[in-house]
Motif scaffolding. Structure first.
Motif, PDB file in Angstrom:
ATOM      1  N   ALA A 185       0.828  -1.208   0.000  1.00 12.47           N
ATOM      2  CA  ALA A 185       0.000   0.000   0.000  1.00 12.47           C
ATOM      3  C   ALA A 185       0.861   1.255   0.000  1.00 12.47           C
ATOM      4  O   ALA A 185       0.561   2.229  -0.707  1.00 12.47           O
ATOM      5  CB  ALA A 185      -0.933  -0.017   1.204  1.00 12.47           C
ATOM      6  N   LEU A 211      -6.064   1.278  -1.016  1.00 11.22           N
ATOM      7  CA  LEU A 211      -4.886   0.487  -1.354  1.00 11.22           C
ATOM      8  C   LEU A 211      -4.542  -0.510  -0.247  1.00 11.22           C
ATOM      9  O   LEU A 211      -4.182  -1.661  -0.533  1.00 11.22           O
ATOM     10  CB  LEU A 211      -3.696   1.408  -1.632  1.00 11.22           C
ATOM     11  CG  LEU A 211      -3.785   2.210  -2.937  1.00 11.22           C
ATOM     12  CD1 LEU A 211      -2.640   3.215  -3.022  1.00 11.22           C
ATOM     13  CD2 LEU A 211      -3.790   1.292  -4.158  1.00 11.22           C
ATOM     14  N   LEU A 212      -4.669  -0.103   1.006  1.00 14.67           N
ATOM     15  CA  LEU A 212      -4.381  -1.030   2.093  1.00 14.67           C
ATOM     16  C   LEU A 212      -5.431  -2.128   2.152  1.00 14.67           C
ATOM     17  O   LEU A 212      -5.092  -3.314   2.316  1.00 14.67           O
ATOM     18  CB  LEU A 212      -4.320  -0.285   3.423  1.00 14.67           C
ATOM     19  CG  LEU A 212      -3.951  -1.139   4.645  1.00 14.67           C
ATOM     20  CD1 LEU A 212      -2.605  -1.842   4.441  1.00 14.67           C
ATOM     21  CD2 LEU A 212      -3.927  -0.290   5.904  1.00 14.67           C
TER      22      LEU A 212
END
Length: 485
Positions: free
Chosen positions: A53, A68-69
Motif C-alpha cells: 500500500a 490500497l491497504l
C-alpha cells in the motif's frame, strides 16, 4: 502522479486512466512522469500488505490510501497466499531464492493479478465508467491462468486469454482450459507467443475497432504487463525480499545486492529497475534468458533482432522474441519519445532495431545479460537439488545458472523463483534422472515420490476438473474473438 506514452509524451493520463486504457492509442506504453524515491529505513517492520500500500500509493495517487491497504490485504492475505506473501530462502552463502509461487496459481503472476482486478474496478469507480470492460490477454503460460483467476465472475468484465498452441506445459494448458467462471474465454493460437501478442496489440491499436466498442458501450484493456496496473505491484516484492534479508541478518541496511530474473517479456525485471531507481540498493539486475536469447544478444551488441529461429524449451514462459517492456526501459534511459517511436516502427517493419551506443552504455550500468541452454538448465536443476536440496523449476534454473556465472564473489544475489516446479513436473523429473511419462499427472506423482516433496493441491486437483475450452484459432482470428466479448 500522471502518466504519458513512451512514444508521445503529449498523451497523458492519471494512474486510474492508464490502468483502464492499458495501452496508448498509438501503441506506446504508459510510464510514470517521475519515479519517486523512498527512505528505505521507513519501510522496515511493515508487513507485505502495508508495504504494498505504501509503495503503490506513490504511483497510484488518485487511489485513496484506505483503498490500497484494503485491496492489498484482500489480495495478499492468507486466504490467497500460503504463509508469507514473499518468501526468501537461503540456498548457500550469498545466493538466495525469492519464492514467488505460493499464490493460488503457483506462479509469480499472482502478485500482480490478485491485486490488479481490484485496481481496475476502483479505476472504473473513480472515472465514473459504467461501460463493459473487455480484457484481452496474450500469455506464454502463467499470465493467462493468473488473469483468469483474478477476473473470474467480476461484474461488468469479460476476459479472453490467448496462448500459443503447443507452447505451454500441459499443466499450464489445463489450468487455463479448465478455468471456472461465466465471464472467461480461452483460445489456443496457432504459432508462438509473439504471434498471440502481436494479434492482441493490433486489436488495441485498431481505431475502427475502438469506435465499434465505444458504440457498443464497452472498452478494451489488457492484463498483460504492458498495462501499468500489472507491472506496478511487482515492484513491491523486490523491496520485501531485501528487507527480509535485512531482518534475517543476511544484509545490513544499505548493503548492495544483485537480483537475477528469468526474463521473457521484460516486465518482471523492469519492476526491479523501478525499485532500483526508487532507492533500493541493487548493484545489478541480471537478465537471464533461455535458448531464445534475443535479450542477451541485445545486451552485448545494442541490436535487438527478433528475426531469428524460435525455440520451444522447457521454460516456455521465456519463449519470447519480442520483449514488450523493454520499450519502457529504453524510454526511461533515453527520455526521447521520438526515438522510441522510431525504434518500435523499425521492429514492426524489420523485426530489428539498434539503439545509440550511449543508450546501450547507460543500460549496462544497471543490467547484465546472460543465457542458459537446455542442457545447462537441466544440469542446474539436478545440481541445485543435489547440493542444496532445493527443487527448482526450469525458469528458476535458468536464472540460477546465470546468477552463478555472473557472481563476483562479493555481492549477494537473489534469484527470482517464478513458478512452482510442479507446473513443469516432467521436465524437472527428467532432469533428476527420473523417467517422464508424457503425462503430467503421472510425472507429478513420480516427482513427489522421488523427492519427498508435495505438489500444490490446486495442481493435483486439475486431474478431476472438466476441460471447458478447446478452441484453436489462427492469429488473424483474434479480432473476431474479441468482438464476441
Amino acid at each position: 502522479m500522471n502518466y504519458h506514452s513512451t512514444r508521445d509524451t503529449s498523451l497523458r493520463r492519471t494512474a486510474s486512466q492508464a490502468i483502464l486504457q492499458g495501452i496508448s492509442e498509438e501503441g506506446g506504453l504508459f510510464v510514470p512522469q517521475e519515479i519517486p524515491r523512498v527512505d528505505l529505513a521507513s519501510l522496515q517492520g511493515l508487513d507485505y500488505c502495508a508495504l504494498a500500500a505504501k509503495l503503490l500509493g506513490l504511483y497510484l495517487t488518485d487511489y485513496s490510501e484506505e483503498f490500497l491497504l484494503r485491496a492489498a490485504r484482500q489480495a495478499y492475505g492468507p486466504q490467497r497466499f500460503e504463509g508469507a506473501a514473499a518468501k526468501t530462502v537461503k540456498l548457500e552463502p550469498g545466493l538466495y531464492s525469492l519464492e514467488l509461487w505460493h499464490g493460488p496459481t503457483s506462479a509469480f503472476k499472482d502478485y500482480a493479478l490478485q491485486l490488479m482486478p481490484l485496481l481496475l474496478v476502483e479505476a472504473k469507480r473513480i472515472n465514473r465508467d459504467n461501460s463493459k470492460t473487455a480484457i484481452l490477454v496474450a500469455t506464454s503460460g502463467d499470465t493467462g491462468k493468473a488473469a483468469l483467476e483474478g477476473y473470474k465472475d467480476l461484474p461488468g468484465i469479460e476476459i479472453a486469454v490467448f496462448y500459443p498452441a503447443h507452447g505451454t506445459s500441459e499443466t499450464q494448458r489445463l489450468q487455463m482450459a479448465t478455468q471456472e467462471g461465466e465471464n472467461v474465454h480461452v483460445f489456443a493460437v496457432e504459432g508462438n507467443f509473439d504471434d498471440a501478442q502481436t494479434g492482441v496489440k493490433r486489436v488495441f491499436t485498431d481505431a475502427a475497432f475502438a469506435a465499434e466498442c465505444a458504440a457498443q458501450g464497452k472498452h478494451l484493456t489488457s492484463a498483460n504487463s504492458i498495462n501499468w496496473g500489472r507491472l506496478a505491484p511487482q515492484i513491491v516484492y523486490y523491496f520485501a525480499s531485501y528487507l527480509e534479508l535485512v531482518r534475517q541478518g543476511e544484509l545490513q541496511l544499505g548493503d548492495a545486492l544483485d537480483f537475477c530474473v528469468p526474463t521473457g517479456n521484460f516486465g518482471d525485471i523492469l519492476a526491479g529497475y523501478y525499485a532500483r531507481r526508487m532507492g533500493l540498493p541493487v548493484r545489478r539486475l541480471l537478465c537471464a534468458s533461455n535458448k531464445n536469447n534475443v535479450l542477451t544478444d541485445f545486451g552485448a551488441s545494442g541490436v535487438y533482432d527478433a528475426d531469428r529461429p524460435f525455440y520451444k524449451t522447457a521454460s516456455p514462459s521465456m519463449d519470447i522474441l519480442v520483449s514488450s517492456n523493454l520499450e519502457r526501459l529504453l524510454y526511461h534511459e533515453s527520455g526521447d519519445a521520438d526515438l522510441i517511436a522510431q525504434l518500435m516502427d523499425a521492429l514492426a517493419e524489420n523485426k530489428k532495431y539498434q539503439v545509440p551506443r550511449s543508450l546501450g552504455q547507460r543500460i549496462a550500468e544497471s543490467f547484465a545479460f546472460g543465457c542458459t541452454g537446455e542442457e545447462r538448465c537441466f544440469a542446474e536443476i539436478a545440481a541445485t537439488w543435489e547440493k542444496d536440496h532445493y527443487l527448482a523449476d526450469p525458469h528458476t534454473a535458468v536464472a540460477l545458472s546465470v546468477a552463478r556465472a555472473e557472481a563476483d564473489g562479493k555481492t549477494p544475489c537473489v534469484v527470482l523463483s517464478t513458478a512452482n516446479p510442479y507446473k513443469f513436473s516432467g521436465a524437472v523429473l527428467g532432469a533428476l534422472g527420473g523417467r517422464a511419462q508424457q503425462d503430467d499427472f503421472a510425472d507429478l506423482a513420480a516427482l513427489e515420490q522421488l523427492t519427498g516433496t508435495v505438489a500444490p493441491a490446486p495442481l493435483r486437483a486439475l486431474r478431476e476438473k472438466p476441460v471447458r475450452f478447446e478452441a484453436t484459432i489462427r492469429p488473424e482470428g483474434i479480432p473476431a474473438a474479441a468482438r464476441a466479448l
